[in-house]
Design a protein around this motif. Structure first.
Motif, PDB file in Angstrom:
ATOM      1  N   PRO A  13       0.832  -1.201   0.000  1.00 51.45           N
ATOM      2  CA  PRO A  13       0.000   0.000   0.000  1.00 51.45           C
ATOM      3  C   PRO A  13       0.872   1.258   0.000  1.00 51.45           C
ATOM      4  CG  PRO A  13      -0.679  -1.536   1.729  1.00 51.45           C
ATOM      5  CD  PRO A  13       0.618  -2.039   1.189  1.00 51.45           C
ATOM      6  N   ARG A  14       0.459   2.268  -0.737  1.00 51.68           N
ATOM      7  CA  ARG A  14       1.237   3.517  -0.766  1.00 51.68           C
ATOM      8  C   ARG A  14       1.399   4.097   0.620  1.00 51.68           C
ATOM      9  NH1 ARG A  14       0.868   7.010  -6.102  1.00 51.68           N
ATOM     10  NH2 ARG A  14       1.826   8.456  -4.651  1.00 51.68           N
ATOM     11  N   ALA A  15       0.378   3.926   1.469  1.00 50.60           N
ATOM     12  CA  ALA A  15       0.443   4.475   2.826  1.00 50.60           C
ATOM     13  C   ALA A  15       1.384   3.692   3.724  1.00 50.60           C
ATOM     14  CB  ALA A  15      -0.951   4.504   3.433  1.00 50.60           C
ATOM     15  N   ALA A  16       1.752   2.468   3.311  1.00 57.63           N
ATOM     16  CA  ALA A  16       2.644   1.618   4.120  1.00 57.63           C
ATOM     17  C   ALA A  16       3.533   0.822   3.169  1.00 57.63           C
ATOM     18  CB  ALA A  16       1.829   0.698   5.018  1.00 57.63           C
ATOM     19  N   PRO A  17       4.489   1.487   2.493  1.00 56.46           N
ATOM     20  CA  PRO A  17       5.261   0.829   1.435  1.00 56.46           C
ATOM     21  C   PRO A  17       6.130  -0.326   1.903  1.00 56.46           C
ATOM     22  CG  PRO A  17       6.096   3.053   1.840  1.00 56.46           C
ATOM     23  CD  PRO A  17       4.832   2.912   2.625  1.00 56.46           C
ATOM     24  N   GLY A  18       6.327  -0.479   3.198  1.00 57.94           N
ATOM     25  CA  GLY A  18       7.084  -1.611   3.706  1.00 57.94           C
ATOM     26  C   GLY A  18       6.240  -2.839   3.970  1.00 57.94           C
ATOM     27  N   SER A  19       4.928  -2.717   3.782  1.00 58.10           N
ATOM     28  CA  SER A  19       4.003  -3.808   4.111  1.00 58.10           C
ATOM     29  C   SER A  19       3.554  -4.535   2.853  1.00 58.10           C
ATOM     30  CB  SER A  19       2.770  -3.253   4.831  1.00 58.10           C
ATOM     31  OG  SER A  19       3.153  -2.588   6.011  1.00 58.10           O
ATOM     32  N   LEU A  20       4.022  -5.754   2.650  1.00 57.33           N
ATOM     33  CA  LEU A  20       3.652  -6.547   1.482  1.00 57.33           C
ATOM     34  C   LEU A  20       2.245  -7.109   1.631  1.00 57.33           C
ATOM     35  CD1 LEU A  20       5.725  -9.119  -0.444  1.00 57.33           C
ATOM     36  CD2 LEU A  20       3.619  -9.893   0.658  1.00 57.33           C
ATOM     37  N   VAL A  21       1.449  -7.005   0.543  1.00 55.48           N
ATOM     38  CA  VAL A  21       0.111  -7.589   0.536  1.00 55.48           C
ATOM     39  C   VAL A  21      -0.051  -8.635  -0.569  1.00 55.48           C
ATOM     40  CG1 VAL A  21      -0.924  -5.549   1.585  1.00 55.48           C
ATOM     41  CG2 VAL A  21      -0.905  -5.773  -0.921  1.00 55.48           C
ATOM     42  N   GLY A  22       0.944  -8.724  -1.465  1.00 55.50           N
ATOM     43  CA  GLY A  22       0.893  -9.689  -2.554  1.00 55.50           C
ATOM     44  C   GLY A  22       2.159  -9.605  -3.384  1.00 55.50           C
ATOM     45  N   VAL A  23       2.202 -10.395  -4.446  1.00 59.38           N
ATOM     46  CA  VAL A  23       3.363 -10.433  -5.340  1.00 59.38           C
ATOM     47  C   VAL A  23       2.852 -10.550  -6.768  1.00 59.38           C
ATOM     48  CG1 VAL A  23       5.345 -11.834  -6.084  1.00 59.38           C
ATOM     49  CG2 VAL A  23       4.946 -11.426  -3.653  1.00 59.38           C
ATOM     50  N   ILE A  24       3.567  -9.922  -7.708  1.00 66.70           N
ATOM     51  CA  ILE A  24       3.250 -10.002  -9.124  1.00 66.70           C
ATOM     52  C   ILE A  24       4.545 -10.149  -9.899  1.00 66.70           C
ATOM     53  CG2 ILE A  24       3.275  -7.483  -9.438  1.00 66.70           C
ATOM     54  CD1 ILE A  24       0.868  -7.874 -11.369  1.00 66.70           C
ATOM     55  N   SER A  25       4.503 -10.871 -11.007  1.00 60.48           N
ATOM     56  CA  SER A  25       5.735 -11.081 -11.768  1.00 60.48           C
ATOM     57  C   SER A  25       5.441 -11.299 -13.245  1.00 60.48           C
ATOM     58  CB  SER A  25       6.502 -12.294 -11.230  1.00 60.48           C
ATOM     59  OG  SER A  25       5.774 -13.483 -11.488  1.00 60.48           O
ATOM     60  N   ILE A  26       6.460 -11.037 -14.049  1.00 64.00           N
ATOM     61  CA  ILE A  26       6.494 -11.456 -15.450  1.00 64.00           C
ATOM     62  C   ILE A  26       7.801 -12.191 -15.632  1.00 64.00           C
ATOM     63  CG2 ILE A  26       6.647 -10.742 -17.857  1.00 64.00           C
ATOM     64  CD1 ILE A  26       4.840  -8.364 -17.162  1.00 64.00           C
ATOM     65  N   GLU A  27       7.712 -13.425 -16.122  1.00 64.00           N
ATOM     66  CA  GLU A  27       8.896 -14.257 -16.320  1.00 64.00           C
ATOM     67  C   GLU A  27       9.001 -14.662 -17.785  1.00 64.00           C
ATOM     68  OE1 GLU A  27       8.835 -17.617 -13.701  1.00 64.00           O
ATOM     69  OE2 GLU A  27       8.693 -16.387 -11.902  1.00 64.00           O
ATOM     70  N   GLY A  28      10.237 -14.598 -18.318  1.00 65.99           N
ATOM     71  CA  GLY A  28      10.477 -15.036 -19.675  1.00 65.99           C
ATOM     72  C   GLY A  28      10.382 -16.550 -19.782  1.00 65.99           C
ATOM     73  N   ARG A  29       9.973 -17.037 -20.967  1.00 66.51           N
ATOM     74  CA  ARG A  29       9.889 -18.475 -21.230  1.00 66.51           C
ATOM     75  C   ARG A  29      10.483 -18.738 -22.606  1.00 66.51           C
ATOM     76  NH1 ARG A  29       3.827 -20.226 -20.853  1.00 66.51           N
ATOM     77  NH2 ARG A  29       3.630 -18.476 -22.288  1.00 66.51           N
ATOM     78  N   ALA A  30      11.279 -19.777 -22.719  1.00 66.86           N
ATOM     79  CA  ALA A  30      11.893 -20.120 -23.995  1.00 66.86           C
ATOM     80  C   ALA A  30      10.826 -20.521 -25.003  1.00 66.86           C
ATOM     81  CB  ALA A  30      12.892 -21.255 -23.809  1.00 66.86           C
ATOM     82  N   GLY A  31      10.827 -19.867 -26.162  1.00 71.35           N
ATOM     83  CA  GLY A  31       9.924 -20.231 -27.238  1.00 71.35           C
ATOM     84  C   GLY A  31       8.466 -19.909 -27.003  1.00 71.35           C
ATOM     85  N   ALA A  32       8.159 -19.080 -26.013  1.00 72.94           N
ATOM     86  CA  ALA A  32       6.771 -18.729 -25.710  1.00 72.94           C
ATOM     87  C   ALA A  32       6.738 -17.309 -25.164  1.00 72.94           C
ATOM     88  CB  ALA A  32       6.187 -19.700 -24.683  1.00 72.94           C
ATOM     89  N   PRO A  33       5.577 -16.654 -25.217  1.00 76.78           N
ATOM     90  CA  PRO A  33       5.493 -15.299 -24.660  1.00 76.78           C
ATOM     91  C   PRO A  33       5.786 -15.307 -23.157  1.00 76.78           C
ATOM     92  CG  PRO A  33       3.553 -15.804 -25.991  1.00 76.78           C
ATOM     93  CD  PRO A  33       4.314 -17.080 -25.823  1.00 76.78           C
TER      94      PRO A  33
END
Length: 198
Positions: free
Chosen positions: A79-99
């Motif tokens: 949260p912007r009001a508590a930037p040290g407090s994690l509430v989740g995770v999001i990622s983009i990872e590369g894959r060979a031969g696929a998007p």
């Protein structure tokens, strides 16, 4: 895949309610609690239940290493009001031969708030704006309508179904597949603020 801009741990994406920032060792307890919740981990291919501290430590090291190398971008949602407090995770990872593939999870106390759609929109903007990528892939378990709603709200289109390995569940499970291409992204609006400042 990702440019120098994202490869420094001061990089963050700001949205109306969130900071998307590099995960740190200080996020360990929040990940243990939130991702370790069986209602969260049950939807994830690589998060075991029960979730042990060494697995979280390994995840944090791998995420930071891949971020630095530019092969993936894994960000903590705070949260912007508590930037040290994690509430989740999001990622983009590369894959060979696929998007490259988008993945995410949000702690159960924050479900239904629209935070994940906000984060997905922001990270997709970063991907298309900064990497030159042409397409993103994503998937959701067929028993996870909330995740499908997030993807559809963020412009992803259905791309069929498949059976995919879920090693942490000990099985191959059915998923719905989704795609978002550059042309469709360009038709969207509300680009988030990006900053390198800590």
């Amino acid at each position: 895949m990702f440019p120098d801009l994202t490869r420094d741990d001061v990089f963050r994406i700001e949205t109306r309610r969130l900071w998307l920032r590099w995960p740190t060792a200080k996020d360990r307890d929040a990940i243990l609690k939130l991702a370790g919740d069986p209602s969260v981990s049950a939807m994830l291919a690589r998060v075991p239940h029960p979730l042990a501290a060494p697995a979280v430590d390994a995840f944090l090291l791998q995420a930071r290493s891949q971020n630095a190398a530019g092969t993936a971008l894994t960000l903590a949602l705070a949260p912007r009001a508590a930037p040290g407090s994690l509430v989740g995770v999001i990622s983009i990872e590369g894959r060979a031969g696929a998007p490259p593939e988008l993945g995410y999870w949000l702690g159960r106390p924050y479900w239904g708030s629209g935070l994940m759609a906000e984060a997905v929109t922001a990270l997709c903007h970063a991907f298309f704006a900064y990497t030159g990528g042409t397409e993103l892939a994503a998937s959701a378990r067929t028993v996870n309508p909330a995740s499908r709603r997030v993807l559809e709200a963020c412009g992803f289109l259905p791309a069929g179904s498949a059976i995919m390995p879920f090693p942490a569940r000990g099985a191959d499970l059915p998923v719905d597949l989704y795609r978002l291409d550059r042309r469709r992204w360009q038709g969207s609006s509300s680009e988030p603020a990006m900053t390198e400042a800590a």
